[in-house]
Design a protein around this motif. Structure first.
Motif, PDB file in Angstrom:
ATOM      1  N   UNK A 321       0.868  -1.109  -0.182  1.00  0.00           N
ATOM      2  CA  UNK A 321      -0.209  -0.107   0.021  1.00  0.00           C
ATOM      3  C   UNK A 321       1.006   1.325   0.162  1.00  0.00           C
ATOM      4  N   UNK A 322       1.889   1.278   0.825  1.00  0.00           N
ATOM      5  CA  UNK A 322       2.882   2.482   0.743  1.00  0.00           C
ATOM      6  C   UNK A 322       3.548   2.488  -0.808  1.00  0.00           C
ATOM      7  N   UNK A 323       3.902   1.611  -1.310  1.00  0.00           N
ATOM      8  CA  UNK A 323       4.537   1.609  -2.734  1.00  0.00           C
ATOM      9  C   UNK A 323       3.441   2.171  -3.643  1.00  0.00           C
ATOM     10  N   UNK A 324       2.229   1.598  -3.394  1.00  0.00           N
ATOM     11  CA  UNK A 324       1.244   2.293  -4.394  1.00  0.00           C
ATOM     12  C   UNK A 324       0.984   3.740  -4.096  1.00  0.00           C
ATOM     13  N   UNK A 325       1.098   4.139  -2.940  1.00  0.00           N
ATOM     14  CA  UNK A 325       0.776   5.447  -2.568  1.00  0.00           C
ATOM     15  C   UNK A 325       1.675   6.537  -3.114  1.00  0.00           C
ATOM     16  N   UNK A 326       2.906   6.038  -2.981  1.00  0.00           N
ATOM     17  CA  UNK A 326       4.179   6.606  -3.525  1.00  0.00           C
ATOM     18  C   UNK A 326       4.225   6.819  -4.749  1.00  0.00           C
ATOM     19  N   UNK A 327       3.736   5.826  -5.549  1.00  0.00           N
ATOM     20  CA  UNK A 327       3.553   5.648  -7.126  1.00  0.00           C
ATOM     21  C   UNK A 327       2.640   6.659  -7.400  1.00  0.00           C
ATOM     22  N   UNK A 328       1.536   7.011  -6.703  1.00  0.00           N
ATOM     23  CA  UNK A 328       0.318   7.817  -7.042  1.00  0.00           C
ATOM     24  C   UNK A 328       0.914   9.103  -7.044  1.00  0.00           C
ATOM     25  N   UNK A 329       1.635   9.471  -5.713  1.00  0.00           N
ATOM     26  CA  UNK A 329       2.165  10.637  -5.614  1.00  0.00           C
ATOM     27  C   UNK A 329       3.204  11.223  -6.569  1.00  0.00           C
ATOM     28  N   UNK A 330       4.127  10.278  -6.963  1.00  0.00           N
ATOM     29  CA  UNK A 330       5.084  10.798  -7.985  1.00  0.00           C
ATOM     30  C   UNK A 330       4.342  11.005  -9.289  1.00  0.00           C
ATOM     31  N   UNK A 331       3.590  10.098  -9.716  1.00  0.00           N
ATOM     32  CA  UNK A 331       2.846  10.440 -11.035  1.00  0.00           C
ATOM     33  C   UNK A 331       2.090  11.660 -11.096  1.00  0.00           C
ATOM     34  N   UNK A 332       1.271  11.933  -9.963  1.00  0.00           N
ATOM     35  CA  UNK A 332       0.274  13.031  -9.919  1.00  0.00           C
ATOM     36  C   UNK A 332       1.282  14.199  -9.910  1.00  0.00           C
ATOM     37  N   UNK A 333       2.619  14.336  -9.024  1.00  0.00           N
ATOM     38  CA  UNK A 333       3.318  15.492  -8.991  1.00  0.00           C
ATOM     39  C   UNK A 333       3.897  15.588 -10.236  1.00  0.00           C
ATOM     40  N   UNK A 334       4.205  14.826 -10.943  1.00  0.00           N
ATOM     41  CA  UNK A 334       4.747  15.116 -12.561  1.00  0.00           C
ATOM     42  C   UNK A 334       3.824  15.656 -13.351  1.00  0.00           C
ATOM     43  N   UNK A 335       2.366  15.177 -13.278  1.00  0.00           N
ATOM     44  CA  UNK A 335       1.283  15.804 -13.995  1.00  0.00           C
ATOM     45  C   UNK A 335       1.200  17.142 -13.583  1.00  0.00           C
TER      46      UNK A 335
END
Length: 337
Positions: A321-335
């Motif tokens: 769950x932490x890995x998925x959350x971090x992936x969401x954060x990094x993707x959204x921050x890039x967008x």
């Protein structure tokens, strides 16, 4: 009752048992016992009455959800997928929901695969016919182009599941999503945001998280069915290439944009450029950019908050769950750059 086939993650002389307190599958040190035997005679007799004598059973050594899941081979060569959990466990409710869903899901959504739903021996048990190798879950993608091609094919199959949600189907707008206040709590100092995010970024995430409720409540999507746990390993690939979506334990009346974004998060977790895949994939380009951002913010907050709740959960689930959350954060921050 037959031989024990050692599945992925199960070493020779390791058996798999059931922790009756938590309902969680776990490896045991004693040898010689098949994984399904932990279910007890009452449940096993009901399964045998349904599919015939089981001669071998294969399972993984552990899982994220309570109960036992295994592939059973019967004496006549039949292959079945069985999953069973104690009736007092939280997942038993989801098994009941999945059983109901198969009454109206089309064949392309595994509607024809459920053979039986058993309520016996203080267990909820689902038996599926003909489930074999889930190729996408085992595939190692080489590059973004291969990811795009594979994912587009799967999503086209999934978006072809055009059924109206039954009125009694739970809606995540009222049951799941209202609890998503992670970023608002971070902005107000009640929770801790990832250190790499500035205060301005956290505030932007909070605004998008709040907007997600509006996105999910739109009337035009009110009757859509969402899998709510869509990943590439949830697609069963037949020998002729036909894809079937399986594991509908969390199905809700929710816009399918949630599933589309969830698949993209899986691409990011696998180490690929989710943004490039999204921009190259026809099934994804139908959605508004801000709608995608809103769902990403909500998913990021959900996963990061869930990862902090460790009681009664395996460490692997919290880590995932932490890995998925971090992936969401990094993707959204890039967008948002």
């Amino acid at each position: 009752r037959g031989e024990f086939d050692h599945g992925a993650g199960v070493t020779p002389h390791m058996t798999v048992g059931l922790d009756t307190a938590t309902g969680t599958i776990h490896p045991m040190t004693d040898s010689g016992e098949r994984p399904d035997l932990a279910l007890g005679e009452t449940v096993l007799d009901a399964i045998t009455a349904c599919i015939g004598e089981v001669v071998s059973a294969t399972t993984a050594a552990a899982g994220f959800t309570p109960g036992i899941k295994y592939l059973a081979t019967t004496i006549d060569g039949g292959l079945y997928f069985v999953k069973s959990a104690p009736s007092h466990s939280w997942v038993a409710r989801d098994y009941e929901l999945e059983a109901r869903a198969h009454n109206w899901l089309p064949a392309s959504a595994s509607g024809s695969l459920l053979l039986a739903h058993l309520t016996v021996g203080d267990h909820q048990t689902l038996i599926f016919r003909g489930l074999r190798d889930r190729n996408p879950g085992a595939t190692v993608w080489a590059d973004e182009t291969e990811v795009t091609d594979a994912l587009c094919g799967l999503v086209r199959t999934y978006t072809g599941i055009d059924v109206a949600a039954p009125d009694d189907l739970p809606s995540s707008v009222t049951t799941f999503w209202p609890g998503l206040t992670f970023w608002r709590d971070c902005a107000n100092g009640r929770s801790h945001a990832p250190t790499e995010l500035s205060a301005a970024a956290v505030a932007a995430f909070a605004r998008l998280e709040e907007r997600a409720m509006t996105v999910l409540s739109r009337t035009k999507w009110a009757a859509e069915v969402s899998h709510e746990d869509l990943r590439r390993d949830q697609f069963l690939i037949e020998e002729d290439g036909t894809a079937t979506v399986v594991d509908w334990s969390f199905v809700t009346r929710t816009p399918r944009i949630v599933d589309a974004v969830s698949l993209g998060v899986g691409v990011a977790v696998a180490g690929f450029d989710a943004e490039m895949v999204f921009n190259s994939s026809g099934p994804f380009t139908d959605y508004d950019a801000q709608d995608i951002n809103s769902i990403l913010a909500a998913l990021a907050g959900y996963f990061l908050r869930a990862a902090l709740v460790t009681e009664g959960k395996p460490d692997r689930l919290c880590a995932a769950q932490f890995t998925q959350g971090k992936a969401c954060v990094e993707w959204l921050a890039g967008r948002l750059e």
